[in-house]
Design an enzyme around this catalytic site. Structure first.
Site, PDB file in Angstrom:
ATOM      1  N   THR A 121       1.041  -0.985  -0.148  1.00  0.00           N
ATOM      2  CA  THR A 121      -0.281  -0.103   0.071  1.00  0.00           C
ATOM      3  C   THR A 121       1.089   1.151   0.192  1.00  0.00           C
ATOM      4  OG1 THR A 121      -1.440   1.083   0.864  1.00  0.00           O
ATOM      5  CG2 THR A 121       0.531  -0.400   2.834  1.00  0.00           C
ATOM      6  N   ASP A 122       0.525   2.269  -0.594  1.00  0.00           N
ATOM      7  CA  ASP A 122       0.957   3.759  -0.313  1.00  0.00           C
ATOM      8  C   ASP A 122       1.403   4.323   1.395  1.00  0.00           C
ATOM      9  OD1 ASP A 122      -1.405   4.153  -0.147  1.00  0.00           O
ATOM     10  OD2 ASP A 122      -1.729   6.001  -2.122  1.00  0.00           O
ATOM     11  N   GLU A 123       0.364   3.692   1.918  1.00  0.00           N
ATOM     12  CA  GLU A 123       0.473   4.213   3.090  1.00  0.00           C
ATOM     13  C   GLU A 123       1.711   4.284   4.178  1.00  0.00           C
ATOM     14  OE1 GLU A 123      -2.965   3.167   5.514  1.00  0.00           O
ATOM     15  OE2 GLU A 123      -4.225   3.161   4.572  1.00  0.00           O
ATOM     16  N   TYR A 148      -1.593  -0.185  10.762  1.00  0.00           N
ATOM     17  CA  TYR A 148      -1.679  -1.399   9.775  1.00  0.00           C
ATOM     18  C   TYR A 148      -0.895  -0.992   8.757  1.00  0.00           C
ATOM     19  CZ  TYR A 148      -3.128  -2.049   5.206  1.00  0.00           C
ATOM     20  OH  TYR A 148      -3.427  -2.251   3.636  1.00  0.00           O
ATOM     21  N   LYS A 152       2.936  -3.536   7.232  1.00  0.00           N
ATOM     22  CA  LYS A 152       3.160  -3.842   5.793  1.00  0.00           C
ATOM     23  C   LYS A 152       4.328  -2.850   5.939  1.00  0.00           C
ATOM     24  CE  LYS A 152       0.334  -4.462   3.076  1.00  0.00           C
ATOM     25  NZ  LYS A 152       0.244  -6.525   2.093  1.00  0.00           N
TER      26      LYS A 152
HETATM   27  P1  NAD Z   1      -9.800  -7.389   1.979  1.00  0.00           P
HETATM   28  O1  NAD Z   1     -10.243  -7.073   4.345  1.00  0.00           O
HETATM   29  O2  NAD Z   1     -10.684  -7.033   1.168  1.00  0.00           O
HETATM   30  O3  NAD Z   1      -9.391  -8.881   2.123  1.00  0.00           O
HETATM   31  C1  NAD Z   1      -8.616  -9.130   2.357  1.00  0.00           C
HETATM   32  C2  NAD Z   1      -8.646 -10.872   2.666  1.00  0.00           C
HETATM   33  O4  NAD Z   1      -7.134 -11.236   2.702  1.00  0.00           O
HETATM   34  C3  NAD Z   1      -9.289 -11.130   3.068  1.00  0.00           C
HETATM   35  O5  NAD Z   1     -10.512 -12.617   2.146  1.00  0.00           O
HETATM   36  C4  NAD Z   1      -9.371 -12.146   4.178  1.00  0.00           C
HETATM   37  O6  NAD Z   1      -9.999 -13.654   4.918  1.00  0.00           O
HETATM   38  C5  NAD Z   1      -7.400 -12.847   3.584  1.00  0.00           C
HETATM   39  N1  NAD Z   1      -7.193 -12.588   5.279  1.00  0.00           N
HETATM   40  C6  NAD Z   1      -6.806 -11.933   6.385  1.00  0.00           C
HETATM   41  N2  NAD Z   1      -6.143 -13.062   7.162  1.00  0.00           N
HETATM   42  C7  NAD Z   1      -5.488 -14.194   6.465  1.00  0.00           C
HETATM   43  C8  NAD Z   1      -5.223 -14.975   7.203  1.00  0.00           C
HETATM   44  N3  NAD Z   1      -4.312 -15.018   8.218  1.00  0.00           N
HETATM   45  N4  NAD Z   1      -4.297 -15.805   5.963  1.00  0.00           N
HETATM   46  C9  NAD Z   1      -4.914 -15.836   5.023  1.00  0.00           C
HETATM   47  N5  NAD Z   1      -5.884 -14.922   4.894  1.00  0.00           N
HETATM   48  C10 NAD Z   1      -5.933 -14.377   4.982  1.00  0.00           C
HETATM   49  O7  NAD Z   1      -8.508  -6.557   1.970  1.00  0.00           O
HETATM   50  P2  NAD Z   1      -8.164  -5.818   0.263  1.00  0.00           P
HETATM   51  O8  NAD Z   1      -9.175  -4.251   0.172  1.00  0.00           O
HETATM   52  O9  NAD Z   1      -8.961  -7.133  -0.679  1.00  0.00           O
HETATM   53  O10 NAD Z   1      -6.538  -5.153   0.736  1.00  0.00           O
HETATM   54  C11 NAD Z   1      -5.820  -6.734   0.006  1.00  0.00           C
HETATM   55  C12 NAD Z   1      -4.157  -6.382  -0.494  1.00  0.00           C
HETATM   56  O11 NAD Z   1      -4.316  -5.127  -0.838  1.00  0.00           O
HETATM   57  C13 NAD Z   1      -4.054  -5.682   1.544  1.00  0.00           C
HETATM   58  O12 NAD Z   1      -2.411  -6.519   1.366  1.00  0.00           O
HETATM   59  C14 NAD Z   1      -3.650  -4.302   1.159  1.00  0.00           C
HETATM   60  O13 NAD Z   1      -2.814  -3.815   2.101  1.00  0.00           O
HETATM   61  C15 NAD Z   1      -3.458  -4.312  -0.547  1.00  0.00           C
HETATM   62  N6  NAD Z   1      -3.771  -3.333  -0.700  1.00  0.00           N
HETATM   63  C16 NAD Z   1      -5.047  -2.938  -0.927  1.00  0.00           C
HETATM   64  C17 NAD Z   1      -5.837  -0.863  -1.130  1.00  0.00           C
HETATM   65  C18 NAD Z   1      -7.293  -0.965  -0.477  1.00  0.00           C
HETATM   66  O14 NAD Z   1      -7.369  -0.120  -1.330  1.00  0.00           O
HETATM   67  N7  NAD Z   1      -8.125  -2.005  -0.737  1.00  0.00           N
HETATM   68  C19 NAD Z   1      -4.937  -0.202  -1.214  1.00  0.00           C
HETATM   69  C20 NAD Z   1      -3.290  -0.855  -1.774  1.00  0.00           C
HETATM   70  C21 NAD Z   1      -3.244  -2.225  -1.033  1.00  0.00           C
HETATM   71  O1  TDX Z   2     -16.918   6.106   7.427  1.00  0.00           O
HETATM   72  C1  TDX Z   2     -15.793   6.982   7.067  1.00  0.00           C
HETATM   73  N1  TDX Z   2     -15.438   8.285   7.042  1.00  0.00           N
HETATM   74  C2  TDX Z   2     -14.435   8.428   6.601  1.00  0.00           C
HETATM   75  O2  TDX Z   2     -14.503   9.937   6.895  1.00  0.00           O
HETATM   76  C3  TDX Z   2     -14.609   5.862   6.558  1.00  0.00           C
HETATM   77  C4  TDX Z   2     -14.740   4.416   6.967  1.00  0.00           C
HETATM   78  C5  TDX Z   2     -13.924   6.012   6.385  1.00  0.00           C
HETATM   79  N2  TDX Z   2     -13.317   8.053   6.536  1.00  0.00           N
HETATM   80  C6  TDX Z   2     -12.301   8.159   6.330  1.00  0.00           C
HETATM   81  C7  TDX Z   2     -10.725   7.865   6.449  1.00  0.00           C
HETATM   82  C8  TDX Z   2     -10.087   7.740   5.273  1.00  0.00           C
HETATM   83  O3  TDX Z   2      -9.449   9.672   5.354  1.00  0.00           O
HETATM   84  O4  TDX Z   2     -11.554   8.050   4.332  1.00  0.00           O
HETATM   85  C9  TDX Z   2     -10.341   8.025   4.163  1.00  0.00           C
HETATM   86  C10 TDX Z   2     -10.787   6.357   3.647  1.00  0.00           C
HETATM   87  O5  TDX Z   2     -11.135   5.448   3.944  1.00  0.00           O
HETATM   88  P1  TDX Z   2     -11.009   3.306   4.395  1.00  0.00           P
HETATM   89  O6  TDX Z   2     -11.420   3.249   3.386  1.00  0.00           O
HETATM   90  O7  TDX Z   2     -10.900   3.004   6.238  1.00  0.00           O
HETATM   91  O8  TDX Z   2      -9.062   3.745   3.714  1.00  0.00           O
HETATM   92  P2  TDX Z   2      -7.563   3.908   4.390  1.00  0.00           P
HETATM   93  O9  TDX Z   2      -7.158   4.475   6.041  1.00  0.00           O
HETATM   94  O10 TDX Z   2      -7.427   5.515   3.404  1.00  0.00           O
HETATM   95  O11 TDX Z   2      -7.339   2.707   3.879  1.00  0.00           O
HETATM   96  C11 TDX Z   2      -7.113   1.940   2.406  1.00  0.00           C
HETATM   97  O12 TDX Z   2      -6.642   2.026   1.175  1.00  0.00           O
HETATM   98  C12 TDX Z   2      -5.111   2.052   1.530  1.00  0.00           C
HETATM   99  C13 TDX Z   2      -7.008  -0.095   2.726  1.00  0.00           C
HETATM  100  O13 TDX Z   2      -8.569   0.576   3.825  1.00  0.00           O
HETATM  101  C14 TDX Z   2      -6.038   0.267   3.456  1.00  0.00           C
HETATM  102  O14 TDX Z   2      -5.919  -1.822   2.829  1.00  0.00           O
HETATM  103  C15 TDX Z   2      -5.036   0.675   1.592  1.00  0.00           C
HETATM  104  O15 TDX Z   2      -4.174  -0.242   1.726  1.00  0.00           O
END
Ligand code: NAD
Ligand code: TDX
Length: 332
Positions: A121-123, A148, A152
């Site tokens: 992630t960019d975080e 989190y 990562k």
């Molecule tokens: P998500 O929470 O929707 O899905 C995570 C999946 O991993 C789920 O299916 C869960 O059951 C599985 N999981 C969790 N713990 C586990 C374990 N111990 N063993 C096996 N499986 C396990 O997450 P997502 O949003 O799909 O994110 C997936 C990846 O992408 C993460 O590594 C996250 O850091 C990265 N990522 C997500 C975003 C975003 O905005 N969603 C952005 C950048 C990077």
């Molecule tokens: O109800 C809300 N109101 C609100 O203002 C929620 C759930 C979030 N927020 C804000 C917090 C953040 O500034 O919105 C922004 C986005 O929040 P999230 O959806 O929780 O995402 P963020 O914390 O930015 O992280 C996401 O992007 C990077 C993913 O959850 C991560 O897994 C990924 O690495």
């Protein structure tokens, strides 16, 4: 690639990647997923069983990981505990899954000399000031803010060390905020859409000036496949679609697209340590691998996403109730 192991393949980003591997390659896919609260195994239901196998298990189970990696030509590590707010209330599963799980996968790919891609992630780069013209690049130092993002970042450092010290054939990608179908209702965009569908206002943490850089999950998965197939071993790639918007802008756009007044929102308790702004410079990925996002029109993507959540109430209704009960306890 004959057989690819995708960890977390039943999650939001992972399921998009599994669909892409099936439609764009000849590989068979093993999905290793613990099926936590965040998983949606239903997202894989339409895939051919002779190409995709779901193994329910933990990336922190060394014996299971060893046996699956031994049979794989490549591993894409997507599984993680992914929600910042949860990491503030209980960091324990974040350390176990994100750090220990990545360590065990790296040891297994080292043993069997298997190609590895780490989805990150960019975080890990921390945040930028709102008025700063800079964006994150491959050279930006890690400065994570939340439990989190710290787990990562730690996992990514393990990958880099295993490349340098043990010659593991790995790449890393850092992507910005994803949106699209199958995203858990705890996350910002699906939470707002489902709040509005339930007849309630959008819920904004703090001032809502915080900026996120949005990309559709299908563009994220196309980038991961490009890196897996053509990326340089040892390289880090940033993935983004030039989609910077403040949370207030996004909430108002969703309200407008759903036919509500744009002021139907409430400001709630802010997130502790809330990162102000993320912004990705994805030039390396574009110039070196020829990758481009296809779903560049964010508003059109929101229209489709709103339609999807409107049509899939059965999928999110029970998660929604549990999620809102947990948010109520923190005033969010
Ligand atoms: P998500 O929470 O929707 O899905 C995570 C999946 O991993 C789920 O299916 C869960 O059951 C599985 N999981 C969790 N713990 C586990 C374990 N111990 N063993 C096996 N499986 C396990 O997450 P997502 O949003 O799909 O994110 C997936 C990846 O992408 C993460 O590594 C996250 O850091 C990265 N990522 C997500 C975003 C975003 O905005 N969603 C952005 C950048 C990077
Ligand atoms: O109800 C809300 N109101 C609100 O203002 C929620 C759930 C979030 N927020 C804000 C917090 C953040 O500034 O919105 C922004 C986005 O929040 P999230 O959806 O929780 O995402 P963020 O914390 O930015 O992280 C996401 O992007 C990077 C993913 O959850 C991560 O897994 C990924 O690495």
């Amino acid at each position: 690639m004959r057989r690819v192991l995708v960890t977390g393949g039943a999650g939001f980003v992972g399921s998009s990647l599994v669909h892409r591997l099936v439609s764009e390659t000849d590989a068979s896919v093993d999905v290793l997923d613990k099926l936590t609260y965040a998983a949606s195994p239903e997202s894989l239901d339409d895939l051919p069983p002779d190409r995709v196998r779901l193994v329910v298990g933990d990336v922190a189970d060394a014996a299971l990981v060893d046996s699956l990696v031994a049979d794989s030509d490549a591993v894409v590590h997507v599984a993680a505990e992914s929600h910042n707010d949860n990491s503030l209330s209980d960091p324990t599963p974040f350390v176990q899954t994100n750090l220990v799980g990545t360590f065990l996968l790296l040891e297994a790919v080292r043993r069997y000399d298997v190609r590895f891609h780490q989805v990150s992630t960019d975080e890990v780069y921390g945040d930028l000031a709102l008025e700063d013209p800079k964006r994150f690049t491959e050279d930006t130092p890690f400065r994570p803010s939340s439990p989190y993002s710290a787990t990562k970042a730690g996992a990514d450092h393990l990958v880099s060390a295993w490349v340098r010290s043990f010659g593991v054939r790995a790449t890393i990608s850092h992507c910005s905020n994803n949106y699209g179908p199958w995203q858990h209702v705890e996350k910002f965009i699906p939470r707002q859409i489902t709040e509005i569908l339930e007849g309630r206002p959008a819920r904004i943490y703090g001032s809502g000036e915080h900026v996120r850089d949005w990309i559709h999950a299908d563009d994220h998965s196309s980038a991961v496949l490009a890196i897996l197939e053509r990326g340089r071993v040892g390289e880090t790639y940033l993935v983004g679609a030039d989609g910077e918007h403040s949370n207030l802008e996004v909430a108002r756009t969703i309200l407008r697209l759903m036919g509500r007044d744009e002021d139907q929102l409430v400001h709630v308790e802010d997130r502790a340590g809330h990162d102000r702004r993320y912004a990705i410079e994805s030039g390396l990925l574009r110039s070196e691998l020829g990758w481009q996002p296809r779903l560049k029109d964010f508003e059109a993507g929101l229209v489709e996403t709103i339609a999807w959540y409107s049509a899939h109430r059965d999928w999110w209704a029970s998660d929604k109730a549990a999620t809102e009960a947990a948010y109520a306890a923190t005033g969010q």
